[in-house]
Design a protein around this motif. Sequence first.
Motif, mmCIF file in Angstrom:
data_model
loop_
_atom_site.group_PDB
_atom_site.id
_atom_site.type_symbol
_atom_site.label_atom_id
_atom_site.label_comp_id
_atom_site.label_asym_id
_atom_site.label_seq_id
_atom_site.Cartn_x
_atom_site.Cartn_y
_atom_site.Cartn_z
ATOM 1 N N LEU A 1 -53.983 4.075 39.275
ATOM 2 C CA LEU A 1 -54.211 3.389 38.007
ATOM 3 C C LEU A 1 -52.860 3.152 37.348
ATOM 4 O O LEU A 1 -52.067 4.083 37.182
ATOM 5 N N ASN B 1 -51.325 2.282 33.959
ATOM 6 C CA ASN B 1 -51.679 2.168 32.555
ATOM 7 C C ASN B 1 -50.493 2.420 31.625
ATOM 8 O O ASN B 1 -50.676 2.585 30.431
ATOM 9 N N ASP C 1 -54.253 -2.577 31.726
ATOM 10 C CA ASP C 1 -54.433 -1.630 32.814
ATOM 11 C C ASP C 1 -54.857 -2.359 34.084
ATOM 12 O O ASP C 1 -55.560 -3.376 34.030
ATOM 13 N N CYS C 2 -54.423 -1.834 35.220
ATOM 14 C CA CYS C 2 -54.870 -2.378 36.502
ATOM 15 C C CYS C 2 -54.830 -1.261 37.533
ATOM 16 O O CYS C 2 -54.308 -0.175 37.281
ATOM 17 N N VAL C 3 -55.400 -1.535 38.679
ATOM 18 C CA VAL C 3 -55.379 -0.593 39.791
ATOM 19 C C VAL C 3 -54.575 -1.227 40.910
ATOM 20 O O VAL C 3 -54.757 -2.396 41.230
#
Length: 116
Positions: free
Chosen positions: A87, A89, A60-62
């Motif tokens: 987000l 994901n 996951d990252c933003v």
Amino acid sequence: GNTLLRGSPAMGGARLLNVHEYVSMDIMRENGIPVPKSVMAESVESAKKMYKEVIGEGKDCVIKSMVLTGGRGLGHFSNGFKGGVHLCNKPGDVEKFSSQMLGQQLITKQTGAAGL
């Protein structure tokens, strides 16, 4: 020595330093302050490549629009895409979101109708 006093903008204070979030994170990182892994991308291909190399495929990252304004998460882009912070994901999110954000003007409550 000199002393710098700064009040809130509402009281006549002034912002003396404007840097993008990624620049401030680099400065903190260089000075031993722990910050999350981050990179800045200027193209969809670069975003996909940096995600795989720095964050790690499947993690996951933003993804954030890097403009000097507040309210990025609640803003919208000139193409109608909503939100300057997302987000990622699911597989393909980095490409999907970056393709809607890059090259567009982000319009927030602080930018006015023209956006940045």
